[in-house]
Design a protein around this motif. Structure first.
Motif, PDB file in Angstrom:
ATOM      1  N   GLN A 473       0.916  -0.843  -0.276  1.00 31.54           N
ATOM      2  CA  GLN A 473      -0.047  -0.642  -0.246  1.00 31.54           C
ATOM      3  C   GLN A 473       0.881   1.004   0.107  1.00 31.54           C
ATOM      4  N   ARG A 731      -7.247  -1.201  -7.615  1.00 27.92           N
ATOM      5  CA  ARG A 731      -6.615  -0.333  -6.592  1.00 27.92           C
ATOM      6  C   ARG A 731      -5.435   0.838  -7.224  1.00 27.92           C
ATOM      7  N   ARG A 733      -3.746   5.064  -6.557  1.00 26.22           N
ATOM      8  CA  ARG A 733      -3.286   5.997  -5.857  1.00 26.22           C
ATOM      9  C   ARG A 733      -3.831   6.780  -5.316  1.00 26.22           C
ATOM     10  N   MET A 791      -4.968   3.310  -2.548  1.00 28.64           N
ATOM     11  CA  MET A 791      -3.294   3.561  -2.124  1.00 28.64           C
ATOM     12  C   MET A 791      -3.193   3.861  -0.529  1.00 28.64           C
TER      13      MET A 791
END
Length: 793
Positions: A473, A731, A733, A791
């Protein structure tokens, strides 16, 4: 045997014993080698193949069959068989297995149990074998749904009379009725409110005689007990009693799940006792189930047939019109425009790009970016990348979620496999592993190599190397690696971590020397460090949306190296099955590395897959019980009512002849334990990737194709609102800007999917995706914890 382990003989699992059902002293047994394969690849990158299968009896050397599958008559007792395979490069491999045939007769008696005071027309609810007929206390009876109060026991057996004569029997019992018949003649029959004894005699000829004892316990009286003995009180020893597997009535004790939808295909586990026949048949309301798989004498898995509502069978299974659709997939493959399977030489790895294309790494030098019609799985356009280096193999792919712009920054692991034998390099060239970055348009190629991100990574002198790319992450790269044919080195047998986005990152690893792998020291590339140690061969890893990291780990094979039992001592190696690891920073998982053990004594000691965690060692999350379990992923699609969402999928290697297997793993809420491992479908590939539409794609290197497990479920009603099936990649940023594909039913222009840009989000949050149509229709709430994970960066 081929010392380089190109050809690999595998005898498919055999039952511990095979029963001679007809009593003729022998039994036909199917021998197969569908999991056998070769690690050889041709110069064009396509996989080699096995060309010969020979089966022999170890004791005599006699050839008992030729072919990948044979049926052989084996006598009573144990017979060792040897399989020898040869591949198209004339590499050979052999392995052995034991076939044990037993008669259908077994010493002791077989007892059925019924709830309440049942008569012979009732169906038993449990059954168990017993060495004798002594049940002196209530605790002597087996536990089961019948209970130990107010039940009926019926034991069947053959009594062996050693000679002609008069035989006397005695029954001691409490609170109920007891009955003994031999050859349908009543020998003992009595009833009592408390403790009592009854006896009887019978004339018998020498030989075997059919016998039945029945005991019905009165729940209002004394505690249950019954013992049937010879008249003088001597126990009926096991040698005088036998029961016949061929006559056993199977008993179902439970099913899971106990309900399902109206459509065919709900996978049901049937638990019970007495499932001795290999050709078991299961019916639901009189309709025969399909896909029956027997797992020993206590477990069957089947696909429930379609139903019309109501309850089915002697053990209740409810068909519900409101139940979710069964978890069901249809096997196909990526297709060429002519309808044939799309041919791709030696596909080894896979990733789905932010641009919606399917990226496939290959054994030989290149990566293909495929444009695929999501309705038909037809490949409509192909980009073949620039070579990643002469004779280099690509074993893992991952897109950088932190990449700017269009997000097409593809990381690929590359290695020279069999660098000593095939590429004529010295054994000291074990540091040839790299991770390269590719981008569309780089160097004038449709997909070109932009730069080498990591180098100096350890590689085996075999076909395992740098692999298992994943991101944490914090935007740090995680990767696995494996040695073989050379001692472990500073960075081998571990999950590595590389903070590739950190200022001044240096991923170019150097060593003081590479001639002696065991004493080598890292001297540069300090941006690459050990995250977790003691991992033999983690071919794949996944960061689950629960925040935990999981990986597969291949166990060793007997005959391919010793095991360390101390920093200076070893023992003969042995075969261990694969495992699922819960990967934690700093943990040691049991595969030694004497190089690092100079600074960490934990890494001197090998720990088997069955050992429990202890000081300095972390046990696996699960012993998988199979070899070559490689791929692992989290299923994120919202299909099947969310029943599969957030479960791990595990895939077994699929050779040229074998279909493979894929399992579903349900984790505990805290992610630190496995609640269940169940079959999902009977085919697989090396690794897996899930499309936004819920299909599972898996490269099959020995079949030179990409498998597709397409979800099979009905379309939503025309009047229903939009349904979000899935998002990919799931997933990105926290600052937003990642391109994603959203698969939505009953809304998109093509009826399937569209692309958009993820907005900014809260770092670390897992959010649900909502789609609103131009008419104002809002998608239904998705199941599970969420669909898109931001993340921490």
């Amino acid at each position: 045997m081929d010392a380089d382990h190109f050809a690999h003989a595998v005898i498919d699992p055999l039952p511990a014993t095979v029963v001679d059902i007809d009593g003729n002293g022998q039994q036909a047994v199917d021998l197969s080698a569908f999991d056998s394969h070769t690690h050889r690849f041709h110069d064009d990158g396509s996989s080699g193949e096995l060309v010969s299968f020979e089966w022999t009896a170890v004791a005599t050397g006699e050839v008992i069959g030729r072919g990948i599958s044979v049926t052989v008559d084996f006598p009573l007792g144990s017979t060792a068989v040897r399989l020898t395979v040869v591949d198209d490069g004339d590499n050979t491999s052999e392995t052995t297995a034991m076939v044990t045939v037993v008669g259908s007769l077994t010493q002791g008696a077989y007892c059925y149990y019924y709830a309440g005071a049942a008569d012979e027309s009732a169906k038993p609810v449990f059954a168990a074998e017993t060495e004798n007929l002594l049940f002196p206390t209530a605790a002597s009876f087996p536990e089961g749904p019948h209970g130990r109060v107010g039940f009926t026991q019926r034991c069947v057996f053959l009594f062996k009379a050693p000679a002609d004569g008069t035989y006397d029997f005695k029954a001691t019992f409490a609170s109920g009725t007891v009955n003994l018949t031999i050859d349908e003649e009543v020998v003992v029959e009595a009833s009592a409110d408390g403790y009592s004894m009854a006896s009887g005699t019978i004339e018998l000829a020498a030989g075997m005689h059919e016998a039945v004892t029945t005991y019905r316990h009165n729940a209002d009286g004394a505690a249950a007990m019954v013992s049937v003995t010879r008249g003088g009180g001597g126990a009926l020893l096991a040698g005088a009693l036998e029961w016949d597997r061929a006559t056993v009535v199977p008993v179902i004790t439970g099913i899971s799940p106990a309900s399902g939808g109206l459509l065919q295909g709900t996978r049901v586990t049937v638990s019970g006792v007495g499932f001795f026949t290999a050709d078991a048949q299961v019916t639901f309301g009189g309709v025969t189930a399909t896909g029956v798989v027997r797992d020993g004498s206590t477990k069957l898995t089947v696909e429930a047939p379609a139903g019309e509502g109501g309850v089915s069978g002697s053990v209740a299974y409810t068909y519900e019109a409101v139940a979710v659709d069964p978890i069901k997939f249809t096997k196909t493959a990526l297709k060429a425009t002519d309808g044939e399977d799309y041919y791709i030489a030696g596909p080894t790895s896979i990733a789905l790009g932010p641009d919606g294309r399917v990226y496939i790494g290959q054994y030989k030098e290149t990566i293909q970016a495929l444009t695929v019609d999501t309705n038909t799985y037809v490949v409509t356009d192909t980009c073949v990348s620039q070579s990643v280096g002469d004779d280099r193999s690509v074993l893992s792919l991952a897109f950088d979620p932190m990449a700017n712009g269009d997000g097409i920054s593809l990381l690929a692991t590359t290695s020279l496999l069999y660098y000593g034998r095939n590429n004529k390099h010295p054994l000291s060239y074990w540091d040839n592993g790299e991770v390269v970055v590719l981008r569309p348009g780089a160097g004038g190629h449709c997909l070109g190599v932009e730069r080498v991100l990591l180098s100096g990574l350890p590689v085996s002198n075999h076909d395992h190397a740098v692999q298992a790319l994943e991101w944490d992450q914090a935007g740090r790269l995680l990767l696995g690696n494996r040695l073989g044919g050379v001692d472990e080195t500073p960075l081998s047998a571990a999950v590595l971590r590389a903070a590739v986005h950190a200022p001044g990152f240096d991923g170019h690893v150097t060593y003081d020397q590479t001639d002696d792998a065991r004493t080598s020291r890292q001297t540069g590339g300090w941006g690459v460090t050990v995250h977790a140690a003691g991992i033999r061969n983690s071919y794949d890893m996944v960061l689950h949306t629960n925040g935990e990291l999981y990986g597969t780990d291949n166990g060793p094979n007997e005959g391919f190296g010793d095991v360390a039992i101390g920093c200076g001592s070893s023992a003969a190696g042995f075969t261990q099955r694969d495992k699922l690891l819960h990967l934690k920073a700093g943990a040691y998982y049991g595969h030694p590395n004497r190089n690092r053990a100079r600074d960490d004594e934990r890494q001197c000691i090998y720990h088997s897959v069955t050992e429990a965690s202890q000081d300095g060692y972390t046990a696996p999350l699960a012993n998988l019980g199979y070899s070559s379990v490689n791929g692992v992923m989290e299923y994120m699609a919202n299909l099947f009512g969310g029943a599969l969402k957030h479960e791990l999928l595990l895939s077994k290697f699929s050779g040229r002849f074998s279909g493979g297997w894929t399992w579903r793993v349900r984790l505990a809420d805290n992610g630190s334990a496995v609640e269940s491992i169940k079959d999902l479908f009977g085919y697989s590939g090396l690794l897996m990737a899930q499309t936004p539409g819920g299909a599972v794609l898996a490269p099959q290197p020995q079949k030179n194709r990409v498998l597709v497990a397409a979800p099979d479920y009905p379309s939503p009603p025309a009047a229903s609102g939009p349904v979000v099936v899935g998002v990919g990649p799931h997933r990105g940023r926290a600052s937003g800007g990642n391109t994603v594909t959203i698969d939505v039913r009953a809304v998109a222009a093509d009826g399937r999917s569209f692309q958009c840009t993820a907005p900014q989000g809260v770092p670390g949050s897992l959010v649900r995706v909502v789609v609103i149509t131009s008419e104002g229709r809002v998608s239904s709430v998705t199941p599970g914890r969420g669909d898109y994970w931001y993340m921490d960066m």
